[in-house]
Motif scaffolding. Structure first.
Motif, PDB file in Angstrom:
ATOM      1  N   VAL A   1      82.039  -2.919 123.404  1.00  0.00           N
ATOM      2  CA  VAL A   1      82.228  -1.724 122.590  1.00  0.00           C
ATOM      3  C   VAL A   1      82.975  -0.627 123.353  1.00  0.00           C
ATOM      4  N   PHE A   2      82.643  -0.453 124.648  1.00  0.00           N
ATOM      5  CA  PHE A   2      83.203   0.678 125.389  1.00  0.00           C
ATOM      6  C   PHE A   2      84.407   0.322 126.251  1.00  0.00           C
ATOM      7  N   LYS A   3      85.094  -0.743 125.909  1.00  0.00           N
ATOM      8  CA  LYS A   3      86.247  -1.140 126.726  1.00  0.00           C
ATOM      9  C   LYS A   3      87.279  -0.004 126.801  1.00  0.00           C
ATOM     10  N   GLY A   4      87.727   0.271 128.008  1.00  0.00           N
ATOM     11  CA  GLY A   4      88.767   1.289 128.195  1.00  0.00           C
ATOM     12  C   GLY A   4      88.205   2.680 128.419  1.00  0.00           C
ATOM     13  N   LEU A   5      86.897   2.834 128.291  1.00  0.00           N
ATOM     14  CA  LEU A   5      86.323   4.179 128.418  1.00  0.00           C
ATOM     15  C   LEU A   5      86.430   4.704 129.852  1.00  0.00           C
ATOM     16  N   ALA A   6      86.281   3.799 130.836  1.00  0.00           N
ATOM     17  CA  ALA A   6      86.320   4.251 132.231  1.00  0.00           C
ATOM     18  C   ALA A   6      87.661   4.898 132.566  1.00  0.00           C
ATOM     19  N   SER A   7      88.739   4.343 132.009  1.00  0.00           N
ATOM     20  CA  SER A   7      90.044   4.903 132.356  1.00  0.00           C
ATOM     21  C   SER A   7      90.388   6.112 131.484  1.00  0.00           C
ATOM     22  N   ASN A   8      89.535   6.396 130.523  1.00  0.00           N
ATOM     23  CA  ASN A   8      89.796   7.549 129.658  1.00  0.00           C
ATOM     24  C   ASN A   8      88.479   8.222 129.288  1.00  0.00           C
TER      25      ASN A   8
ATOM     26  N   GLY B   1      84.899   4.067 137.115  1.00  0.00           N
ATOM     27  CA  GLY B   1      85.955   3.051 137.194  1.00  0.00           C
ATOM     28  C   GLY B   1      85.580   1.773 136.472  1.00  0.00           C
ATOM     29  N   GLU B   2      84.335   1.675 136.036  1.00  0.00           N
ATOM     30  CA  GLU B   2      83.902   0.456 135.354  1.00  0.00           C
ATOM     31  C   GLU B   2      83.485   0.806 133.931  1.00  0.00           C
ATOM     32  N   ASP B   3      83.959   0.019 132.957  1.00  0.00           N
ATOM     33  CA  ASP B   3      83.560   0.309 131.581  1.00  0.00           C
ATOM     34  C   ASP B   3      82.079   0.069 131.406  1.00  0.00           C
ATOM     35  N   PRO B   4      81.352   1.047 130.861  1.00  0.00           N
ATOM     36  CA  PRO B   4      79.936   0.800 130.595  1.00  0.00           C
ATOM     37  C   PRO B   4      79.802  -0.174 129.410  1.00  0.00           C
ATOM     38  N   THR B   5      78.593  -0.689 129.224  1.00  0.00           N
ATOM     39  CA  THR B   5      78.331  -1.527 128.052  1.00  0.00           C
ATOM     40  C   THR B   5      77.187  -0.881 127.270  1.00  0.00           C
TER      41      THR B   5
ATOM     42  N   VAL C   1      75.344  -4.880 113.422  1.00  0.00           N
ATOM     43  CA  VAL C   1      76.269  -5.453 114.404  1.00  0.00           C
ATOM     44  C   VAL C   1      77.664  -5.574 113.782  1.00  0.00           C
ATOM     45  N   ARG C   2      77.708  -6.035 112.523  1.00  0.00           N
ATOM     46  CA  ARG C   2      79.005  -6.203 111.853  1.00  0.00           C
ATOM     47  C   ARG C   2      79.684  -4.850 111.647  1.00  0.00           C
ATOM     48  N   ASP C   3      78.920  -3.859 111.207  1.00  0.00           N
ATOM     49  CA  ASP C   3      79.510  -2.536 110.997  1.00  0.00           C
ATOM     50  C   ASP C   3      80.073  -1.964 112.294  1.00  0.00           C
ATOM     51  N   LEU C   4      79.331  -2.174 113.377  1.00  0.00           N
ATOM     52  CA  LEU C   4      79.807  -1.631 114.649  1.00  0.00           C
ATOM     53  C   LEU C   4      81.086  -2.352 115.092  1.00  0.00           C
ATOM     54  N   LEU C   5      81.098  -3.685 114.918  1.00  0.00           N
ATOM     55  CA  LEU C   5      82.323  -4.438 115.241  1.00  0.00           C
ATOM     56  C   LEU C   5      83.503  -3.870 114.462  1.00  0.00           C
ATOM     57  N   VAL C   6      83.297  -3.669 113.163  1.00  0.00           N
ATOM     58  CA  VAL C   6      84.380  -3.179 112.307  1.00  0.00           C
ATOM     59  C   VAL C   6      84.861  -1.808 112.782  1.00  0.00           C
ATOM     60  N   HIS C   7      83.913  -0.924 113.076  1.00  0.00           N
ATOM     61  CA  HIS C   7      84.292   0.414 113.528  1.00  0.00           C
ATOM     62  C   HIS C   7      85.098   0.358 114.829  1.00  0.00           C
ATOM     63  N   ILE C   8      84.642  -0.478 115.762  1.00  0.00           N
ATOM     64  CA  ILE C   8      85.335  -0.550 117.052  1.00  0.00           C
ATOM     65  C   ILE C   8      86.728  -1.152 116.876  1.00  0.00           C
ATOM     66  N   ILE C   9      86.817  -2.185 116.043  1.00  0.00           N
ATOM     67  CA  ILE C   9      88.131  -2.805 115.833  1.00  0.00           C
ATOM     68  C   ILE C   9      89.091  -1.787 115.197  1.00  0.00           C
ATOM     69  N   LEU C  10      88.594  -1.023 114.234  1.00  0.00           N
ATOM     70  CA  LEU C  10      89.461  -0.020 113.613  1.00  0.00           C
ATOM     71  C   LEU C  10      89.866   1.056 114.621  1.00  0.00           C
ATOM     72  N   LYS C  11      88.944   1.409 115.495  1.00  0.00           N
ATOM     73  CA  LYS C  11      89.287   2.399 116.527  1.00  0.00           C
ATOM     74  C   LYS C  11      90.396   1.844 117.418  1.00  0.00           C
TER      75      LYS C  11
END
Ligand code: ADP
Ligand code: MG
Length: 563
Positions: free
Chosen positions: A277-284, A322-326, A394-404
């Motif tokens: 879910v939080f991929k890329g957060l560490a760099s931004n 420096g590490e993306d949290p989960t 879980v599905r709603d969160l996947l959808v939200h993250i993909i849209l983001k």
């Protein structure tokens, strides 16, 4: 007596073992096979004789390869005959390769040169065993679909190599023609590109301008009214006519057939998609705010829970910079969060109860580990399988993250980008719910407003228009209304339908009596809605079975799991 041209020895000049060639060429090299003019061919005859020898050798090699794989008869051949015989040919090898790879097949493109020019190319597909029979069928449909506008794809049936080498061009077969198979969207040079939706009562075509599709399309109607079929038809035409790819958030795994038959990929074929879910957060790290909003919307958090999430996500970031949290890290931080009051403790416990299912069971399988394609780089039809995800959250969160992620990728394309990608969302009322009308815009609502500027057109499918946010309703330039299910939906849509003029005095009667595949279409800038019979997609849209999907994933894993 054979004609004179047939007496001249013919040469097999090109036997392109597509996969092999592609592997040997550097990445990014666009293979495009141009056939030289006839004069050049004649001048080149002295070179062609040795070329024929080499080609013969290649043929023998290919034959032995195939023998090794299952014998002499293991070939299925298709002749690619141009529909327009007036101009010169260019076969897009990359495209054919894409289709073959999508279906996991190996293919060889063969062409013969005679004195009067090259023959129509033949595509020989190595027939897979029993297991892969689905792929052969899928390959043919996909080929017909992507090549079909310029080429007739004629099935020659099962052939052997000697058969194909003996194959004679029939008298009168037109010479190969210039093929412009697909334009990248940036090169769409038609003054006002549009795709066909269907026909009105007077059999006049109803077309939807591409520039309005980038301002979003709403597809509404009760179950079985034809929404998904209409969505598939529009997506297919945008892809075949303009090369604009589509990404489907496939809630019922019902788009697998059309996507694979169009040469696209399926993500999540082995157990559903998986992302962090939080991929890329560490760099931004400034991104924390938007993630908190996404979690608030997808998990329906109270203001107090939202506050705790904000604090805890920020500290999870600080713990391992420096590490993306989960989500698991977030959960740990929430557990350790020191509440300052009784009510805050209540909030914290309720929040933990909401987070728990996201890091265990289905949540663990889909929301923690990053194995997901880069969305903005997807250049072919793609379906993300959500049908196997049972938990709504879980599905709603996947959808939200993909849209983001779609939104983040599109921002990089820059303002004013013409339509470049279509994102199709089923169950739109879950993604863009009315709650934003009460509580202030949700992230998805805000993104919808912005995406139109960055070249992403959303197609939102819903069977409950009354449950869709008003801003989603306002933010869509095209509304396709199939037969409605409830008076509540009619109340919402009535203002749009009042100027309906097609011989029906009462728009209500029209909207409840539409047959499957019929719709009333409201297009921004057009004075009155039009009743339209939607033309379904030209390829078979039946979903492929789980077993067939498993075979595809096995045959072409890098293509279908896109890790
Ligand atoms: N444009 C169309 N032309 C002909 N039949 C259609 C059309 N659209 C839908 N149908 C028929 O209606 C059925 C349901 O369509 P579907 O698109 O799955 O509806 P929905 O997504 O609204 O539930 C399809 O299986 C098909 O038989
Ligand atoms: Mg449907």
């Amino acid at each position: 007596m054979p004609e004179r041209g047939e007496n001249i020895p013919y040469f097999l000049v090109a036997l392109v073992v597509i996969n092999e060639l592609r592997k040997r060429l550097a990445h990014g090299v666009q293979l495009s096979w141009s056939l030289p003019p006839e004069t050049l061919l004649l001048a080149a005859m002295p070179i062609l004789l040795p070329a024929a020898l080499v080609a013969g050798l290649l043929a023998v090699l290919a034959r032995s390869r195939l023998r090794g794989r299952g014998g002499e008869g293991a070939l299925h051949a298709y002749v690619l005959t141009p529909r327009d015989s007036r101009s010169k040919a260019e076969v897009d090898v990359t495209l054919i390769h894409q289709v073959l790879e999508a279906t996991g097949l190996e293919g060889h493109l063969i062409q013969r040169l005679g004195s009067s020019g090259p023959s129509a190319p033949i595509l020989a597909v190595a027939e897979p065993g029993e297991e892969g029979a689905i792929s052969a069928k899928a390959a043919l449909s996909a080929l017909r679909s992507v090549l079909g506008r310029e080429l007739e794809v004629v099935d020659m049936g099962r052939r052997t190599w000697p058969d194909l080498l003996r194959y004679r061009r029939k008298r009168g077969t037109p010479p190969t023609a210039k093929l412009k198979l697909r334009l990248p969207s940036s090169e769409v040079d038609h003054p006002s590109p549009a795709v066909l939706l269907g026909y009105d009562a007077g059999r006049r075509p109803v077309r939807l301008p591409v520039n309005l599709i980038s301002k979003h399309v709403l597809l509404m109607g009760r179950t079985g009214s034809g929404k998904s079929t209409t969505a598939m038809a529009l997506c297919e035409r945008l892809w075949s006519d303009y090369g604009i790819p589509f990404l489907v958030l496939d809630h019922h795994n019902e788009y697998t057939g059309i996507v694979t038959r169009l040469g696209g990929s399926v993500v999540g074929a082995s157990g559903g998609p998986s992302l962090n879910v939080f991929k890329g957060l560490a760099s931004n790290p400034q991104g924390v705010n938007i993630y908190v909003e996404v979690l608030r919307d997808a998990l329906n958090l109270t203001p107090s829970q939202t506050f705790i999430v904000h604090r805890c996500l920020s500290s999870a970031l600080r713990v391992s910079p420096g590490e993306d949290p989960t989500l698991a890290d977030l959960m740990d931080e929430v557990s350790e969060y020191r509440e300052r009051s009784g009510p805050e403790m209540e909030s914290k416990l309720a929040l933990l109860r909401k987070l728990e299912p996201l890091v265990e069971g289905e949540g663990r399988a889909h929301l923690l580990v990053e194995r997901f394609p880069s969305i903005s780089e997807l250049d072919r039809p793609t379906s993300i399988l959500l049908g196997g995800v049972e938990s709504d959250t879980v599905r709603d969160l996947l959808v939200h993250i993909i849209l983001k992620r779609v939104y983040d990728g599109a921002k990089a394309w820059g303002l004013g980008t013409p339509l470049r990608q279509v994102v199709l969302v089923e169950e739109g009322e879950r993604v863009l719910p009315t709650i934003s009308d009460e509580r202030g815009a949700t992230v998805t609502d805000k993104m919808l407003g912005e995406l139109r500027k960055f070249g992403v057109g959303m197609m939102i499918v819903t069977q409950a228009p009354h449950a869709l946010s008003r801003s989603a309703m306002r933010n869509s330039a095209i509304k396709v209304i199939h037969a409605l299910g409830s008076p509540r939906d009619f109340q919402i849509l009535k203002p749009l339908l009042s100027p309906l003029r097609d011989g029906e005095n009462d728009p209500a009667s029209a909207i409840f009596t539409l047959r499957p595949g019929e719709a009333v279409v409201v297009v921004e800038g057009r004075p009155s809605p039009v009743r339209c019979a939607v033309v379904p997609p030209s390829v078979d849209a039946t979903p492929i079975t789980d077993r067939e999907l498993a075979i595809l994933a096995q045959l072409a894993p890098s293509f279908h799991t896109l890790e």
